[in-house]
Design an enzyme around this catalytic site. Structure first.
Site, mmCIF file in Angstrom:
data_model
loop_
_atom_site.group_PDB
_atom_site.id
_atom_site.type_symbol
_atom_site.label_atom_id
_atom_site.label_comp_id
_atom_site.label_asym_id
_atom_site.label_seq_id
_atom_site.Cartn_x
_atom_site.Cartn_y
_atom_site.Cartn_z
ATOM 1 N N ASP A 156 9.145 31.449 -21.811
ATOM 2 C CA ASP A 156 9.068 29.988 -21.592
ATOM 3 C C ASP A 156 8.034 29.354 -22.749
ATOM 4 O O ASP A 156 7.503 30.303 -23.713
ATOM 5 C CB ASP A 156 8.190 29.835 -20.556
ATOM 6 C CG ASP A 156 9.348 29.904 -19.290
ATOM 7 O OD1 ASP A 156 10.517 29.679 -19.489
ATOM 8 O OD2 ASP A 156 8.990 29.920 -18.237
ATOM 9 N N LYS A 171 10.463 24.760 -21.314
ATOM 10 C CA LYS A 171 10.774 23.312 -20.861
ATOM 11 C C LYS A 171 9.315 22.842 -20.997
ATOM 12 O O LYS A 171 8.257 23.254 -20.705
ATOM 13 C CB LYS A 171 11.075 23.546 -19.439
ATOM 14 C CG LYS A 171 12.357 23.923 -18.951
ATOM 15 C CD LYS A 171 12.691 23.836 -17.577
ATOM 16 C CE LYS A 171 12.161 25.266 -17.145
ATOM 17 N NZ LYS A 171 12.110 25.473 -15.615
ATOM 18 N N MET A 201 -0.304 20.557 -12.833
ATOM 19 C CA MET A 201 0.445 19.413 -13.284
ATOM 20 C C MET A 201 0.277 18.082 -12.626
ATOM 21 O O MET A 201 1.060 17.482 -12.263
ATOM 22 C CB MET A 201 1.984 19.834 -12.939
ATOM 23 C CG MET A 201 2.533 21.195 -13.522
ATOM 24 S SD MET A 201 4.296 21.454 -12.879
ATOM 25 C CE MET A 201 3.914 22.597 -11.568
HETATM 26 C C1 SAM Z 1 5.140 24.696 -14.499
HETATM 27 S S1 SAM Z 1 3.545 25.287 -13.931
HETATM 28 C C2 SAM Z 1 3.509 26.892 -14.093
HETATM 29 C C3 SAM Z 1 2.472 27.610 -13.468
HETATM 30 C C4 SAM Z 1 2.179 29.129 -13.769
HETATM 31 N N1 SAM Z 1 3.346 29.756 -13.157
HETATM 32 C C5 SAM Z 1 1.000 29.664 -13.225
HETATM 33 O O1 SAM Z 1 1.174 30.444 -12.231
HETATM 34 O O2 SAM Z 1 0.051 29.441 -14.024
HETATM 35 C C6 SAM Z 1 2.529 24.662 -15.417
HETATM 36 C C7 SAM Z 1 1.284 24.300 -15.165
HETATM 37 O O3 SAM Z 1 0.235 25.144 -14.911
HETATM 38 C C8 SAM Z 1 -0.824 24.986 -15.307
HETATM 39 N N2 SAM Z 1 -1.522 25.654 -16.521
HETATM 40 C C9 SAM Z 1 -0.900 26.826 -16.981
HETATM 41 N N3 SAM Z 1 -1.344 27.280 -17.874
HETATM 42 C C10 SAM Z 1 -2.665 26.613 -18.090
HETATM 43 C C11 SAM Z 1 -3.627 26.881 -18.775
HETATM 44 N N4 SAM Z 1 -3.743 27.840 -19.522
HETATM 45 N N5 SAM Z 1 -4.821 25.959 -18.685
HETATM 46 C C12 SAM Z 1 -4.644 24.971 -17.779
HETATM 47 N N6 SAM Z 1 -3.805 24.491 -16.866
HETATM 48 C C13 SAM Z 1 -2.559 25.520 -17.021
HETATM 49 C C14 SAM Z 1 -1.075 23.478 -15.618
HETATM 50 O O4 SAM Z 1 -1.306 22.532 -14.716
HETATM 51 C C15 SAM Z 1 0.628 23.463 -16.213
HETATM 52 O O5 SAM Z 1 1.051 21.936 -16.158
#
Ligand code: SAM
Length: 274
Positions: free
Chosen positions: A45, A67, A181
């Site tokens: 991803d 995505k 998100m």
């Molecule tokens: C589609 S979701 C996936 C979440 C992922 N499966 C998890 O457990 O972290 C993506 C969202 O996770 C958050 N996110 C993921 N990595 C991040 C990071 N390093 N810093 C801040 N937010 C993060 C943000 O809100 C982003 O829009």
């Protein structure tokens, strides 16, 4: 037909849904890394530490299925279909997903498709940004004597849409609220929470690129959250944390991103990221 070819033909494929962790490359689990090093195919991803890809075997087939918030290289159905096809073809496939594969990662849909096709799979949990983000900002999501529960919610749904299934009035009562998100809809979410009685002075923090060398934290209140995010031009990916535990950041902000000088390899901007 040579014996080796027969073996190749009959070899059973398997999918490994591996959580890559929240951003910093060495926050993947030991098992996740081991499987990544052995994979024949890696489907990855957008929000995964790009350095991790170098851990795969040179001959491994690397497939980007990222995505973006506004742009999809592949639709979810195509990704799921491709995963099923690769496993059916006898491949050992690592499906590498950001954070934990089952936290807002659509990992559930992918394993359902594998299960329905009668194919083998394993789920390798990862450290979710929902927990690692607050931790790297010095915010314990629970704290004895202060908070005994927390919730993690997606802010992706427009709260004004009639089909929204998020109960913001109920979530307003949860002591620690972690929002993923949520950047795009933050003004509306703020409105919903205030309307449901959450105090405007409730401590809040927005954490961008958590655990990486680009990490930034904006410490504010529910009232000022959208304005402060805008004022600091805080980029996505972003996590928002709301609740009294956020005050602990003022004492516990232990992580100081150092621009890569003495720390770990910086998280590279990847195609499609904002
Ligand atoms: C589609 S979701 C996936 C979440 C992922 N499966 C998890 O457990 O972290 C993506 C969202 O996770 C958050 N996110 C993921 N990595 C991040 C990071 N390093 N810093 C801040 N937010 C993060 C943000 O809100 C982003 O829009």
């Amino acid at each position: 037909m040579a014996e080796q070819e027969i073996k190749q033909e009959t070899k059973a494929g398997k999918a490994y849904l591996v959580g890559a962790g929240p951003g910093r490359a060495d926050l993947i689990t030991v098992r996740g890394l081991k499987l990544l090093k052995q994979a024949e195919v890696v489907m990855y991803d957008r929000l995964i530490p790009q350095e991790l890809l170098q851990e795969a075997r040179p001959e491994a087939e690397m497939i980007f299925v990222g995505k973006g918030p506004d742009r999809h290289v592949m639709e979810q159905e195509e990704i799921t279909q491709l995963l099923v096809e690769q496993v059916r073809a006898g491949k050992q496939v690592v499906r590498l997903k950001g954070g934990d594969p089952l936290v807002f990662g659509r990992g559930g849909e992918e394993v359902l498709a594998l299960a329905e096709a009668g194919l083998a799979y394993e789920i390798v949990p990862g450290i979710s940004s929902a927990l690692a983000g607050p931790a790297y900002a010095g915010i314990p999501v629970t704290h004895r004597g202060m908070v005994t529960s927390f919730a993690v919610v997606t802010g992706h749904e427009d709260p004004h849409k009639p089909e929204s299934t998020t109960d913001w009035a109920a979530l307003a009562q949860v002591p620690t609220l972690v929002m993923l998100m949520a950047a795009k809809n933050i003004a509306r979410i703020r409105g919903e929470l205030l309307a449901a009685g959450r105090a405007g002075e409730t401590p809040a923090a927005a954490i961008s690129w958590a655990t990486t060398d680009r990490q930034q934290v904006v410490r504010t209140t529910l009232d000022k959250l959208p304005a402060d995010i805008a004022a600091h031009k805080l980029p996505t990916p972003m996590i928002v944390v709301l609740g009294d535990v956020v005050t602990l950041h003022d004492k516990l902000a232990w992580f100081k991103p150092d621009g890569g000088a003495g720390g770990f390899v910086p998280y590279e901007a990847v195609e499609g990221s904002q």
